[in-house]
Design a protein around this motif. Structure first.
Motif, PDB file in Angstrom:
ATOM      1  N   ARG A  70     -11.827 -10.759 -37.982  1.00 19.77           N
ATOM      2  CA  ARG A  70     -11.600 -11.169 -36.593  1.00 19.77           C
ATOM      3  C   ARG A  70     -11.338 -12.670 -36.524  1.00 19.77           C
ATOM      4  N   ASP A  71     -10.479 -13.061 -35.572  1.00 16.85           N
ATOM      5  CA  ASP A  71     -10.276 -14.489 -35.356  1.00 16.85           C
ATOM      6  C   ASP A  71     -11.340 -15.027 -34.405  1.00 16.85           C
ATOM      7  N   LEU A  72     -11.221 -16.285 -34.017  1.00 14.71           N
ATOM      8  CA  LEU A  72     -12.246 -16.928 -33.201  1.00 14.71           C
ATOM      9  C   LEU A  72     -12.429 -16.245 -31.852  1.00 14.71           C
ATOM     10  N   ASP A  73     -11.370 -15.606 -31.351  1.00 16.08           N
ATOM     11  CA  ASP A  73     -11.456 -14.893 -30.075  1.00 16.08           C
ATOM     12  C   ASP A  73     -11.868 -13.443 -30.230  1.00 16.08           C
ATOM     13  N   GLY A  74     -12.144 -13.026 -31.465  1.00 15.18           N
ATOM     14  CA  GLY A  74     -12.549 -11.645 -31.712  1.00 15.18           C
ATOM     15  C   GLY A  74     -11.400 -10.683 -31.888  1.00 15.18           C
ATOM     16  N   ASN A  75     -10.173 -11.192 -31.943  1.00 20.71           N
ATOM     17  CA  ASN A  75      -9.013 -10.320 -32.118  1.00 20.71           C
ATOM     18  C   ASN A  75      -8.865  -9.885 -33.572  1.00 20.71           C
ATOM     19  N   PRO A  76      -8.422  -8.648 -33.800  1.00 19.79           N
ATOM     20  CA  PRO A  76      -8.251  -8.165 -35.180  1.00 19.79           C
ATOM     21  C   PRO A  76      -7.106  -8.885 -35.875  1.00 19.79           C
ATOM     22  N   ILE A  77      -7.261  -9.106 -37.176  1.00 22.77           N
ATOM     23  CA  ILE A  77      -6.231  -9.745 -37.998  1.00 22.77           C
ATOM     24  C   ILE A  77      -5.606  -8.686 -38.898  1.00 22.77           C
ATOM     25  N   THR A  78      -4.295  -8.697 -38.965  1.00 22.75           N
ATOM     26  CA  THR A  78      -3.585  -7.751 -39.824  1.00 22.75           C
ATOM     27  C   THR A  78      -2.964  -8.491 -41.004  1.00 22.75           C
ATOM     28  N   VAL A  79      -2.563  -7.732 -42.028  1.00 26.66           N
ATOM     29  CA  VAL A  79      -1.953  -8.308 -43.234  1.00 26.66           C
ATOM     30  C   VAL A  79      -0.474  -8.570 -42.932  1.00 26.66           C
ATOM     31  N   PRO A  80      -0.059  -9.842 -42.872  1.00 28.45           N
ATOM     32  CA  PRO A  80       1.296 -10.159 -42.391  1.00 28.45           C
ATOM     33  C   PRO A  80       2.415  -9.519 -43.200  1.00 28.45           C
ATOM     34  N   TRP A  81       2.257  -9.455 -44.539  1.00 28.86           N
ATOM     35  CA  TRP A  81       3.354  -8.919 -45.347  1.00 28.86           C
ATOM     36  C   TRP A  81       3.392  -7.385 -45.361  1.00 28.86           C
ATOM     37  N   LEU A  82       2.449  -6.770 -44.637  1.00 27.67           N
ATOM     38  CA  LEU A  82       2.481  -5.306 -44.484  1.00 27.67           C
ATOM     39  C   LEU A  82       2.778  -4.932 -43.026  1.00 27.67           C
ATOM     40  N   TRP A  83       3.562  -5.772 -42.350  1.00 23.27           N
ATOM     41  CA  TRP A  83       3.855  -5.522 -40.940  1.00 23.27           C
ATOM     42  C   TRP A  83       4.576  -4.184 -40.723  1.00 23.27           C
ATOM     43  N   ASP A  84       5.248  -3.695 -41.766  1.00 21.12           N
ATOM     44  CA  ASP A  84       6.004  -2.454 -41.644  1.00 21.12           C
ATOM     45  C   ASP A  84       5.212  -1.236 -42.139  1.00 21.12           C
ATOM     46  N   HIS A  85       3.904  -1.396 -42.359  1.00 20.53           N
ATOM     47  CA  HIS A  85       3.058  -0.297 -42.827  1.00 20.53           C
ATOM     48  C   HIS A  85       2.089   0.135 -41.726  1.00 20.53           C
ATOM     49  N   LYS A  86       1.893   1.426 -41.639  1.00 19.29           N
ATOM     50  CA  LYS A  86       0.900   1.987 -40.710  1.00 19.29           C
ATOM     51  C   LYS A  86       0.219   3.178 -41.374  1.00 19.29           C
ATOM     52  N   HIS A  87      -0.981   3.514 -40.882  1.00 19.03           N
ATOM     53  CA  HIS A  87      -1.674   4.713 -41.332  1.00 19.03           C
ATOM     54  C   HIS A  87      -2.342   5.370 -40.134  1.00 19.03           C
ATOM     55  N   LYS A  88      -1.893   6.561 -39.827  1.00 19.21           N
ATOM     56  CA  LYS A  88      -2.412   7.310 -38.680  1.00 19.21           C
ATOM     57  C   LYS A  88      -2.368   6.479 -37.399  1.00 19.21           C
ATOM     58  N   GLY A  89      -1.261   5.748 -37.257  1.00 16.99           N
ATOM     59  CA  GLY A  89      -1.052   4.944 -36.069  1.00 16.99           C
ATOM     60  C   GLY A  89      -1.693   3.570 -36.101  1.00 16.99           C
ATOM     61  N   HIS A  90      -2.436   3.271 -37.163  1.00 17.17           N
ATOM     62  CA  HIS A  90      -3.115   1.980 -37.269  1.00 17.17           C
ATOM     63  C   HIS A  90      -2.286   1.013 -38.109  1.00 17.17           C
ATOM     64  N   PRO A  91      -2.240  -0.271 -37.714  1.00 13.57           N
ATOM     65  CA  PRO A  91      -1.557  -1.268 -38.539  1.00 13.57           C
ATOM     66  C   PRO A  91      -2.386  -1.581 -39.782  1.00 13.57           C
ATOM     67  N   ALA A  92      -1.816  -2.422 -40.626  1.00 15.00           N
ATOM     68  CA  ALA A  92      -2.501  -2.803 -41.871  1.00 15.00           C
ATOM     69  C   ALA A  92      -3.550  -3.877 -41.553  1.00 15.00           C
ATOM     70  N   TYR A  93      -4.740  -3.434 -41.168  1.00 15.83           N
ATOM     71  CA  TYR A  93      -5.809  -4.377 -40.865  1.00 15.83           C
ATOM     72  C   TYR A  93      -6.251  -5.114 -42.128  1.00 15.83           C
ATOM     73  N   TRP A  94      -6.659  -6.370 -41.931  1.00 16.38           N
ATOM     74  CA  TRP A  94      -7.278  -7.145 -43.010  1.00 16.38           C
ATOM     75  C   TRP A  94      -8.778  -6.910 -42.912  1.00 16.38           C
ATOM     76  N   PHE A  95      -9.333  -6.195 -43.877  1.00 21.03           N
ATOM     77  CA  PHE A  95     -10.758  -5.872 -43.835  1.00 21.03           C
ATOM     78  C   PHE A  95     -11.573  -6.944 -44.556  1.00 21.03           C
ATOM     79  N   CYS A  96     -12.790  -7.133 -44.081  1.00 19.20           N
ATOM     80  CA  CYS A  96     -13.616  -8.255 -44.509  1.00 19.20           C
ATOM     81  C   CYS A  96     -14.435  -7.912 -45.753  1.00 19.20           C
ATOM     82  N   THR A  97     -14.255  -8.714 -46.805  1.00 21.12           N
ATOM     83  CA  THR A  97     -15.001  -8.486 -48.044  1.00 21.12           C
ATOM     84  C   THR A  97     -16.461  -8.913 -47.933  1.00 21.12           C
ATOM     85  N   ASN A  98     -16.878  -9.444 -46.785  1.00 15.55           N
ATOM     86  CA  ASN A  98     -18.294  -9.732 -46.550  1.00 15.55           C
ATOM     87  C   ASN A  98     -19.002  -8.587 -45.825  1.00 15.55           C
TER      88      ASN A  98
END
Length: 585
Positions: free
Chosen positions: A99-127
């Motif tokens: 999430r960014d400072l405003d709580g918005n989800p961050i996606t992987v920019p170079w996977l802008w053309d990828h989706k899974h079950k209607g979801h974009p390529a979210y950047w998931f947190c390794t923490n």
């Protein structure tokens, strides 16, 4: 550590050899392993699931490579396997999105053309503990077969999201940063930072109270309060995850595995993982659109040699997109030759990921007839590659603080064909240079930022430390240790085998006079002179025999001219690459 109790105390780390031929991915046909004389599969996935059918499919891939004599490296994805994590936790995956400072989800920019079950390529947190559980699941699926190594793609995980895209402000990052501050700073130091009660400190709330926006943080993080500390925290967290992943895999396999990460090794940030890996295995910018052979990769190859590592390189996605659009395999051959000539490797370009903002992900298929002969040439001359390192009487001394200056100096030296090595004096990179190693050089070149005192104390009195001031200010003896006549488009890499004083010295000659229209290098007649004082550093006796080895041609012994200052030989009609063997026999 418990791990080494399990896998064997003192077990030697595996390594990538200078003559290894690495496949980035599993090829479409196993016959390509033979065609290219392959020795390693570097980035080769895992079972899709833990279902028996998928397990069997993966084991067959591993065994197919191993029966042909290749080492097989499974792989774990820290960022791009967003679809797998959605399947892993379909009801709660959203809680692990960066999430960014405003709580918005961050996606992987170079996977802008990828989706899974209607979801974009979210950047998931390794923490996030759930996402870490998914990383362990990936490790288990990779280790379900008898793999020889493990590769981590996008190893920087949330640290990269933080550095480039303004993340991550999820609750686990905020809690983790608070605990990190408590471990690393005293109460007085925290109060000086403006933190009265660290147990209640929340970076997101603090920044918002100061009027910092998500866009501010994305663009100006280093200049904002806690910006650099937060990045340090994220980097340390990520390195901890990388360590856990490798150690978990080695525990499951019961032995040390060949460790690699996708890294260009071309910045201080990219190098931080060096103590945890056996080699770097990833994309590097090659400036394909210039239609010229780039010098920057040669600097990286020289730098990782100073770390005691090796790079198994490929070009970046935009480079391959240009190659695909223009069909220029001849330019790619110059990249391959340069990597091997400087002690690293270049992955077989049988199937390459291409990327542009307009087209997104697409692919280019390299033709076997365009490349296999170069890799066979490498394997045929393994004895002149393995165990060799840069032959030089001067060395650049690397620290993170001097990175840009050392990089500029190295590129200038490379262009001038001045022999040099790189010594690493950066304590965080896990390298310890000995007095014996330092004693091998006459001059150490430094930059403006001071060297660590522990390094300076090791330097023998006879070795001069001087600040770099350009090639023109070097003593003439160093500037003319290697002289090439006939063309200014030939790059030289002079190498020797420290472990074997009887081994020949090797002089790699790279013809970089590339013609984009013909998609070939223009043949060149060259004469090369090498200082005898430099040769004597690595050779007992008088150099008498020079043999030239080139792809597609039998070895040829050439005549030698020898005076008190230099050994001189000529190579007519130099094509892509020559491995010149110099011996006293």
């Amino acid at each position: 550590m418990l791990l080494w109790t399990l896998v064997g105390v003192g077990a030697e780390r595996p390594r990538l050899n200078a003559s290894d031929v690495v496949f980035m991915y599993v090829p479409r046909s196993a016959t390509l392993y033979d065609a290219y004389s392959g020795t390693v599969v570097g980035w080769a996935g895992r079972a899709r699931t833990k279902n028996q059918q998928d397990i069997q499919w993966f084991r067959q891939r591993v065994e197919e490579a191993q029966k042909r004599g290749l080492r097989y490296c499974g792989s774990v994805d820290f960022v791009v396997d967003f679809a797998g994590f959605i399947e892993f936790l379909p009801e709660s995956f959203a809680e692990a999105i960066c999430r960014d400072l405003d709580g918005n989800p961050i996606t992987v920019p170079w996977l802008w053309d990828h989706k899974h079950k209607g979801h974009p390529a979210y950047w998931f947190c390794t923490n996030n503990p759930d996402y870490r559980a998914y990383l362990r699941d990936q490790v288990e699926r990779a280790c379900i077969a008898p793999i020889d190594g493990l590769h981590i793609d996008d190893w920087r995980g949330t640290a990269a999201c933080s550095a480039w895209f303004g993340g991550c402000f999820c609750r686990y990052c905020m809690e983790g940063f608070r605990n990190w501050l408590k471990r690393n700073f005293s109460q007085e130091q925290l109060q000086a930072m403006g933190i009265d009660n660290v147990d209640e400190f929340d970076l997101r709330a603090f920044l918002k109270s100061k009027g910092v926006t998500a866009e501010d943080w994305r663009k100006r993080r280093p200049q904002l309060p806690f910006g650099e500390l937060f990045q340090r925290f994220q980097t340390e967290q990520t390195l901890g995850v990388v360590r856990e992943v490798f150690e978990y895999a080695e525990q499951l396999r019961g032995k040390p595995l060949l460790r690699s990460v996708n890294s260009s090794a071309s910045s201080p940030e990219a190098l931080t993982v060096a103590p945890l890996v056996d080699f770097f295995c990833g994309e590097m910018g090659h400036h394909a659109s210039t239609a010229q052979v780039p010098v920057e990769p040669a600097f990286v190859f020289r730098l990782v040699e100073g770390l005691g590592k090796r790079q198994s390189a490929t070009a970046a996605g935009h480079d391959w997109a240009w190659i695909a659009a223009n069909e220029k395999p001849g330019l790619v051959r110059t990249w391959i030759a340069q990597a091997y000539a400087f002690g690293s490797t270049f992955m077989v370009p049988h199937r390459q990921w291409c990327y542009t903002q307009e087209k997104g992900t697409h692919w280019w298929e390299g033709k076997t007839e365009d490349f296999a002969f170069v890799y066979r040439f490498v394997r045929e001359n393994a004895n002149l590659l393995d165990g060799y390192r840069s032959l030089a009487n001067l060395a650049l001394v690397y620290t993170n603080a001097n990175f840009n200056e050392i990089r500029s100096a190295a590129i200038e030296l490379l262009k001038a064909n001045v022999p040099f090595a790189i010594l690493v004096a950066e304590p965080s990179l896990g390298v310890s240079v000995t007095k014996a190693e330092l004693n091998a050089y006459e001059v150490l070149l430094t930059e403006k930022q001071p060297l660590p005192s522990d390094f300076v104390k090791q330097v023998p009195p006879k070795v001069k430390i001087t600040q770099w001031d350009g090639v023109g200010k070097l003593p003439e003896a160093f500037r003319h240790q290697v002289v090439v006549k006939g063309s200014d488009k030939v790059r030289v890499s002079l190498r020797y085998k420290p472990s074997d004083p009887k081994a020949p010295i090797v002089c790699h000659l790279l013809n970089q006079d590339y013609d984009v229209q013909a998609d070939e290098v223009r043949p060149i007649d060259v004469t090369v002179s090498i200082s005898r004082s430099l040769l004597s550093k690595a050779m007992k006796g008088v150099p008498k025999r020079v043999v030239v080895r080139t792809p597609k041609h039998p070895p040829q012994q050439v005549s030698v001219s020898l005076d008190k200052d230099a050994l001189t030989f000529s190579v007519p009609n130099l094509g892509l690459w020559a491995i010149v063997e110099i011996s006293a026999q």
